[in-house]
Structures are given as C-alpha cells and as structure tokens.
Design a protein around this motif. Structure first.
Motif, PDB file in Angstrom:
ATOM      1  N   SER A   1      -5.213  -4.411   3.128  1.00 26.04           N
ATOM      2  CA  SER A   1      -4.743  -4.409   4.550  1.00 26.04           C
ATOM      3  C   SER A   1      -4.832  -5.866   5.458  1.00 26.04           C
ATOM      4  CB  SER A   1      -5.560  -2.965   5.203  1.00 26.04           C
ATOM      5  OG  SER A   1      -6.811  -3.306   5.370  1.00 26.04           O
TER       6      SER A   1
ATOM      7  N   LYS B   1      -8.626  -5.312  -6.755  1.00 21.48           N
ATOM      8  CA  LYS B   1      -8.217  -5.112  -5.638  1.00 21.48           C
ATOM      9  C   LYS B   1     -10.195  -5.536  -4.831  1.00 21.48           C
ATOM     10  CE  LYS B   1      -8.161  -1.508  -2.279  1.00 21.48           C
ATOM     11  NZ  LYS B   1      -8.685  -0.049  -2.021  1.00 21.48           N
TER      12      LYS B   1
ATOM     13  N   LYS C   1     -20.315  -0.158   1.690  1.00 22.41           N
ATOM     14  CA  LYS C   1     -20.079   0.305  -0.187  1.00 22.41           C
ATOM     15  C   LYS C   1     -20.605  -0.138  -1.612  1.00 22.41           C
ATOM     16  CE  LYS C   1     -15.846   2.996   2.040  1.00 22.41           C
ATOM     17  NZ  LYS C   1     -14.870   3.375   1.739  1.00 22.41           N
TER      18      LYS C   1
ATOM     19  N   ASP D   1     -17.012   7.325   0.117  1.00 20.00           N
ATOM     20  CA  ASP D   1     -15.207   7.557  -1.188  1.00 20.00           C
ATOM     21  C   ASP D   1     -16.594   9.052  -1.872  1.00 20.00           C
ATOM     22  OD1 ASP D   1     -14.690   5.700  -0.342  1.00 20.00           O
ATOM     23  OD2 ASP D   1     -13.717   4.487  -2.001  1.00 20.00           O
TER      24      ASP D   1
ATOM     25  N   TYR E   1       1.552  -3.961   1.463  1.00 18.17           N
ATOM     26  CA  TYR E   1       2.376  -3.532   3.138  1.00 18.17           C
ATOM     27  C   TYR E   1       3.671  -4.306   3.326  1.00 18.17           C
ATOM     28  CZ  TYR E   1      -1.945  -1.418   3.119  1.00 18.17           C
ATOM     29  OH  TYR E   1      -2.519  -0.737   1.886  1.00 18.17           O
TER      30      TYR E   1
ATOM     31  N   LYS F   1     -12.596  -3.383  -8.152  1.00 14.37           N
ATOM     32  CA  LYS F   1     -13.348  -2.797  -6.390  1.00 14.37           C
ATOM     33  C   LYS F   1     -13.766  -3.929  -6.393  1.00 14.37           C
ATOM     34  CE  LYS F   1     -11.805   1.156  -3.090  1.00 14.37           C
ATOM     35  NZ  LYS F   1     -11.236   1.260  -3.100  1.00 14.37           N
TER      36      LYS F   1
ATOM     37  N   ARG G   1      -9.274   1.114   7.035  1.00 14.60           N
ATOM     38  CA  ARG G   1     -10.148   2.270   7.324  1.00 14.60           C
ATOM     39  C   ARG G   1     -10.064   2.484   8.828  1.00 14.60           C
ATOM     40  NH1 ARG G   1     -15.604  -0.627   5.046  1.00 14.60           N
ATOM     41  NH2 ARG G   1     -14.794  -0.172   2.644  1.00 14.60           N
TER      42      ARG G   1
HETATM   43  C1  PBG Z   1     -10.089   4.040  -0.578  1.00 12.16           C
HETATM   44  C2  PBG Z   1      -9.358   3.057  -0.414  1.00 12.16           C
HETATM   45  C3  PBG Z   1      -9.893   1.702   0.477  1.00 12.16           C
HETATM   46  C4  PBG Z   1      -8.759   0.617   0.613  1.00 12.16           C
HETATM   47  C5  PBG Z   1      -7.566   1.562  -0.238  1.00 12.16           C
HETATM   48  N1  PBG Z   1      -8.085   2.890  -0.732  1.00 12.16           N
HETATM   49  C6  PBG Z   1     -10.621   1.193   1.393  1.00 12.16           C
HETATM   50  C7  PBG Z   1     -12.429   1.106   0.601  1.00 12.16           C
HETATM   51  O1  PBG Z   1     -12.316   1.392  -0.207  1.00 12.16           O
HETATM   52  O2  PBG Z   1     -12.736   1.410   1.875  1.00 12.16           O
HETATM   53  C8  PBG Z   1      -8.001   0.259   0.620  1.00 12.16           C
HETATM   54  C9  PBG Z   1      -6.178  -0.816   0.849  1.00 12.16           C
HETATM   55  C10 PBG Z   1      -6.450  -1.993   1.925  1.00 12.16           C
HETATM   56  O3  PBG Z   1      -7.627  -2.314   2.516  1.00 12.16           O
HETATM   57  O4  PBG Z   1      -5.321  -1.906   1.826  1.00 12.16           O
HETATM   58  N2  PBG Z   1     -11.929   4.244  -1.618  1.00 12.16           N
END
Ligand code: PBG
Length: 332
Positions: free
Chosen positions: A281, A255, A224, A136, A319, A201, A211
C-alpha cells in the motif's frame, strides 16, 4: 562476468535504435497473467467507500463486488486477494470473528466461487483485521503468543478452504504455521488447496495505508517487530524461505516489494520456488501521489512492476493490477 567487445566495433546503442528492436531484446515483460488484484471488502449494502490513504482504492460491500470482479474478469487477471474491513464491535483479543462462518471473507468466497468460477481466490491467514489490538496474533502477557495463535490460524485456514478459497496465504509470520496448516488441510481432504506463504515479510513502515484500509491502524499498539522480519537482514530471509518450503509452502511472497528487490533476486538464485512480490500500500500511495503531483508520468507504474519481474518474481500483488491490465489490453 567477462566484458566482451570494445568501442567502436561494439556500440550498445545500436540495439536501442527502434522500439521494435528494443522489444525483441527485452529480457523481462509483463502481462495480465502476472498480476494479482487485492480487494477490500466491508459489510452492509450498496457501499463503495473510498479509502483516504489510498486514492483510487475502495472498500466494497459484497453486492457491489461485481463492479471490480467484472473488470478482473475482462482484463484477465488470474487471481484476487481478499481483505476484510470489519466494525470495531466485532473485534476482540482473539480475533474471534476470523472463525465466524458468516464473516465477510466467507461470504465473499462463496459469492465469488458461485458467480466467477474462473477467478482464483487468495486469502490472508492472520488476525489483524479482527483483533482489538491490531496484531496478527493473540496477545498473552503482553506478547503475541506464537503457539496459541497458530492454533487459531489453522482453524482460520481450514474455514477459508471450506468456503472455496484456492490459495491460503499465511501473512502472520508465526513460526511453524505453514506445516501445521498443510497438515490440517490434508487431513480434511484439501490437499489441492495451495499455500502461498508470506515467508519473507518485513516489519515495514510501508504498510501504513493498508492498516488504514482494514481499520487496524488506530488500534495497533507498538509495532510488529517481534514477529515480522528486521529490515536490516537479508540472509535471514533464506532461513524463512527454507523452513517454509520444508513445511510445504507451494509459493512464497516477498513483501514489501520495490525496496526489497535484492531479497527477491537472492531467493531466486538459491531456491526453486515461485516468488510473488507484494507491491504494498505505501508503495502504491507514494507512486499515486507523485503522478497526481506530476512529479512523474504514469509509465512509472510499468517501470515499478517490471522491476519485480526483472528481479525474479513470477507475479505481483498490486493495487495497480486492473489499471495496468487495462493499459496492456490497449497496447497489445
Ligand atoms: C496483515 C497484512 C498486512 C499487509 C497484508 N497483510 C499488514 C501488516 O502486516 O501490518 C500489508 C499490505 C499492504 O501494505 O498493502 N497481516
């Protein structure tokens, strides 16, 4: 809490006897107002590309966006969250494409703001769809460098605001970015643009399908965990939320969603700020797969979304947003 009443005078089943009665006493509910629809956007023309890891979710080229935006409008979903999928040859260590005035996010924002004035737009501030290493932020000496990354994120946020983004959503988990983004927006006369901070997060395994959708999965080196939160922690979330509120966040995201309901509840009890849950997701794909295999019926989608409301979230990024809003329209 004191327990009041006893059997046989008290029978809780009495209030469960009829659907109308259950509806009257229901403590939480969901409407299309509570939903935010994520959309993946790619370049090219005439493209509606299925995403293997997320059955039923597609990447759209800008000319095909009306297919999904017309549904968002029809089913009265207030806001969309835009995510880019870009070609490998546009990716580099600094995620430079994020600052290109003609990148797909900028073009999409212009398109939506022109043709769909009443749909709110939210954009991620983070570099992962644009970096060659899938992180990121930018990598210096083998580390995602906080302060150098924030300098770029500020520019990314300002560019999004200039293109018409209504809600800036930093999802990068760098320290201090909310305050610096707020300062930059205000300095440039964007004091009306909100910040929805991904304050809490977690470094979660549930992001796998996303991803894949933004094309960062095969790129990502290591994990991460040096910037996203440790999933063993709960109280640390208060520090994140507290700091972000101080720095000027208008709303915050928790999240992933369903397995972090305790976090939503705790924040709700301790802070007075709108909380938005992100049903990520991995949660989507698991539920979708279970429905396909007939392990459970489609009501599981409602149950999962209601759980966020019950915990204290005011809205959910999901979604399933269109699918659910469609059903709600039929029921009501
Ligand atoms: C990017 C981001 C991510 C998600 C939303 N923005 C992935 C991550 O941090 O690796 C995940 C969303 C999802 O899994 O639906 N920073």
């Amino acid at each position: 809490m004191k327990i009041i009443g006893s059997y046989p005078k008290t029978r809780l089943r009495r209030l469960r006897k009829y659907k109308w009665l259950r509806d009257i006493i229901s403590e939480s509910n969901i409407s299309s107002n509570d939903l935010i629809m994520p959309i993946f956007i790619r370049d090219g023309k005439n493209k509606i590309e299925p995403i293997k890891s997320m059955p039923g979710v597609f990447r759209y080229s800008i000319d095909k966006l009306p297919i999904i935006l017309n549904q968002v409008k029809k089913y009265k979903i207030p806001m969309v969250a835009l995510f880019p999928y870009i070609q490998d040859n546009k990716k580099d260590n600094n995620g430079s494409e994020a600052l290109n005035k003609n990148n797909i996010i900028c073009k999409s924002l212009k398109f939506i703001k022109k043709k769909y004035k009443n749909i709110g737009t939210m954009c991620d501030v983070a570099l992962d769809p644009y970096t060659s290493h899938g992180h990121d932020g930018i990598v210096i000496n083998n580390e995602v460098d906080n302060d150098e990354t924030v300098k770029i994120l500020i520019k990314q946020a300002l560019l999004q605001a200039e293109m018409g983004c209504d809600v800036i959503a930093p999802s990068d988990m760098m320290d201090g970015r909310v305050g610096l983004i707020r300062k930059e927006l205000d300095k440039n006369n964007f004091s009306n643009v909100s910040i929805l901070s991904y304050a809490v997060k977690y470094a979660s395994n549930f992001y796998g399908p996303f991803r894949d959708a933004v094309g960062s999965k095969s790129k990502l080196k290591k994990d991460k965990k040096t910037y996203q939160m440790d999933f063993r922690n709960s109280f640390e979330a208060y520090r994140e939320v507290g700091l972000d509120i101080k720095e000027g966040a208008d709303m915050i995201i928790v999240k992933p969603g369903m397995i972090y309901l305790d976090i939503i509840r705790n924040i709700k009890k301790n802070f007075n700020i709108p909380i938005i849950a992100y049903q990520v997701s991995g949660e989507y794909s698991l539920i979708k797969d279970g429905i396909k295999k007939k392990l459970f019926n489609e009501d599981i989608i409602f149950e999962s979304l209601i759980s966020f409301k019950r915990a204290g979230a005011c809205a959910i990024i999901s979604y399933f947003a269109i699918e659910v809003a469609k059903k709600l329209k039929k029921i009501n």
